[in-house]
Design a protein around this motif. Structure first.
Motif, short mmCIF file in Angstrom:
data_model
loop_
_atom_site.label_atom_id
_atom_site.label_comp_id
_atom_site.label_asym_id
_atom_site.label_seq_id
_atom_site.Cartn_x
_atom_site.Cartn_y
_atom_site.Cartn_z
N UNK A 130 -48.85 -10.95 -95.59
CA UNK A 130 -50.09 -11.00 -96.35
C UNK A 130 -51.25 -11.46 -95.46
N UNK A 131 -51.00 -12.45 -94.62
CA UNK A 131 -52.04 -12.92 -93.70
C UNK A 131 -52.45 -11.81 -92.74
N UNK A 132 -51.47 -11.05 -92.26
CA UNK A 132 -51.77 -9.95 -91.35
C UNK A 132 -52.54 -8.84 -92.06
N UNK A 133 -52.13 -8.51 -93.28
CA UNK A 133 -52.85 -7.48 -94.04
C UNK A 133 -54.30 -7.93 -94.26
N UNK A 134 -54.48 -9.19 -94.63
CA UNK A 134 -55.83 -9.71 -94.86
C UNK A 134 -56.64 -9.75 -93.56
N UNK A 135 -55.96 -10.00 -92.44
CA UNK A 135 -56.66 -10.13 -91.17
C UNK A 135 -56.90 -8.84 -90.44
N UNK A 136 -55.91 -7.97 -90.41
CA UNK A 136 -56.00 -6.78 -89.55
C UNK A 136 -56.17 -5.46 -90.32
N UNK A 137 -55.72 -5.42 -91.55
CA UNK A 137 -55.59 -4.15 -92.25
C UNK A 137 -56.64 -3.96 -93.34
N UNK A 138 -57.17 -5.05 -93.88
CA UNK A 138 -58.03 -4.94 -95.06
C UNK A 138 -59.29 -4.09 -94.83
N UNK A 139 -59.77 -3.99 -93.62
CA UNK A 139 -60.99 -3.24 -93.35
C UNK A 139 -60.76 -1.76 -93.04
N UNK A 140 -59.50 -1.33 -93.04
CA UNK A 140 -59.22 0.08 -92.79
C UNK A 140 -59.62 0.92 -94.00
N UNK A 141 -60.07 2.13 -93.73
CA UNK A 141 -60.43 3.04 -94.81
C UNK A 141 -59.17 3.61 -95.46
N UNK A 142 -59.31 4.21 -96.61
CA UNK A 142 -58.17 4.85 -97.27
C UNK A 142 -57.56 5.92 -96.36
N UNK A 143 -58.40 6.63 -95.67
CA UNK A 143 -57.95 7.68 -94.74
C UNK A 143 -57.12 7.08 -93.60
N UNK A 190 -53.93 -2.34 -84.25
CA UNK A 190 -53.96 -3.39 -85.28
C UNK A 190 -52.79 -4.36 -85.11
N UNK A 191 -52.10 -4.27 -84.01
CA UNK A 191 -51.00 -5.15 -83.61
C UNK A 191 -49.79 -5.10 -84.54
N UNK A 204 -52.63 7.46 -86.88
CA UNK A 204 -51.81 6.38 -87.41
C UNK A 204 -51.12 5.60 -86.31
N UNK A 205 -50.62 6.30 -85.31
CA UNK A 205 -49.95 5.62 -84.18
C UNK A 205 -50.94 4.75 -83.42
N UNK A 206 -52.14 5.28 -83.20
CA UNK A 206 -53.18 4.52 -82.50
C UNK A 206 -53.52 3.25 -83.29
#
Length: 108
Positions: free
Chosen positions: A82-95, A28-29, A21-23
């Motif tokens: 929301x822009x950051x979630x859509x840009x950086x976070x949306x492709x992360x797995x549930x894990x 993911x900035x 998570x820290x990594x």
């Protein structure tokens, strides 16, 4: 998914989960806007933890875009997040999202 399986194989303990998570938080900035103790652009990790704990809310659901912002609800701030979630976070797995939440929860 193969990516989910690969992540699961790397995680052996809660400490590994927090380390992942820290990594991710750094890669993911997230650190650009969120510091442990101080509001920078977004609320501090400690403030996020406090509000989510008080409200019994689910941080992973927010990161997935399944729940509304509850910490900083200013429309301008929400739009940035929301822009950051859509840009950086949306492709992360549930894990990976769970690992991010575990890292954030470890900040006391």
């Amino acid at each position: 998914k193969a990516a989910d399986k690969e992540v699961k194989e790397k995680i052996k303990s809660p400490a590994d989960y927090i380390a992942l998570g820290e990594k991710l938080f750094t890669e993911k900035t997230c650190t650009t806007c969120h510091q442990p103790d101080a509001k920078v652009i977004g609320p501090s990790i400690k403030d996020i933890n406090k509000v989510y704990s008080e409200k019994g809310a689910n941080l992973v659901a927010f990161l997935k875009g399944e729940s509304e912002a509850i910490v900083d609800t200013d429309p301008g701030q929400v739009a940035i997040m929301k822009a950051n979630l859509d840009g950086f976070v949306k492709d992360l797995t549930s894990e990976e999202l769970a690992a991010l939440a575990a890292y954030m929860a470890s900040i006391k």
